[in-house]
Scaffold this active site. Sequence first.
Site, PDB file in Angstrom:
ATOM      1  N   LYS A 102       0.898  -1.143   0.142  1.00 43.67           N
ATOM      2  CA  LYS A 102      -0.045  -0.042  -0.084  1.00 43.67           C
ATOM      3  C   LYS A 102       0.917   1.209  -0.034  1.00 43.67           C
ATOM      4  CE  LYS A 102      -3.513   0.361   2.734  1.00 43.67           C
ATOM      5  NZ  LYS A 102      -4.347   1.026   1.504  1.00 43.67           N
ATOM      6  N   GLY A 105      -1.061   6.056  -2.902  1.00 45.13           N
ATOM      7  CA  GLY A 105      -1.679   7.496  -2.682  1.00 45.13           C
ATOM      8  C   GLY A 105      -1.002   8.193  -1.637  1.00 45.13           C
ATOM      9  N   GLU A 111      -2.547   4.927   6.991  1.00 44.79           N
ATOM     10  CA  GLU A 111      -3.190   3.616   6.689  1.00 44.79           C
ATOM     11  C   GLU A 111      -2.872   2.449   7.696  1.00 44.79           C
ATOM     12  OE1 GLU A 111      -4.527   4.460   2.123  1.00 44.79           O
ATOM     13  OE2 GLU A 111      -2.556   3.507   2.742  1.00 44.79           O
TER      14      GLU A 111
END
Length: 262
Positions: A102, A105, A111
């Site tokens: 991940k 972004g 996160e």
Amino acid sequence: MSIDLSPIDKAKFVAAKRAAQYVESGMKVGLGTGSTASWLVKCLGEMVRDDGLKIQGVPTSSRTAALAREVGIEVISLDEAKWLDICIDGADEFDPNLNLIKGGGGAHLQEKIVATASDQMIVITDASKSVETLGAFPLPLEVIPFGWQTTKTIVEEALVGMDVLGRNVSLRMNGDAPYVTDEGNHILDLHLNRIGNARQLSLVLNQIPGVVENGLFIDICDAVVIGYGDGRAEVRDINNGTVDETKFDFLAEDNIFGDVAE
């Protein structure tokens, strides 16, 4: 939802729609960042508006916080929530063991904090993110601005001893300037092509001074919801060892999803 959505946007929508079924009134919900997570926030906003769903959302970025407020979700901080019932987020890659990359972004630090402070983490994605071995997607590494070039050199040296196919490291840019995260840090993108031992790599990278957090999510995800352009949503649950499928019908009527496509 508009019938003019592309297959990839339909896939994101049905994944988000299926994942929203995990959410119940009274829950504290971690809200991910990115185009797929935006669909989830919109789905929850519709449930708040039309079904009386009462939740508190903990966003993983300023962008998600703004969207959540826009669709009527009560936004609180993680410090206020203390612990979450569920976190729902996207991923750039996932392997058969539901380990993830991940951070595409630029929000993987928040996160990961939110995901690990949740009873369960659900990932919403499309089939293109499924890989046998992580590493095709560049691995994000959040670093503090002070001495970032030295940190980059140390990271490159550390990669020599790792089971990876590539070792190119680049500073993520935003136009002519370095990309800046919500915490005021930079991101190094590690172009590794294949990661042979993700757990070992994660530990080594996080021991380097100047590194804040890497984008490997190991043993954090509980289930992946995979959307398909034909309206199917497949759920792979790593804890129960189950796979199930739901089919959604698309209606040619306008609703709040008309402006979500990214």
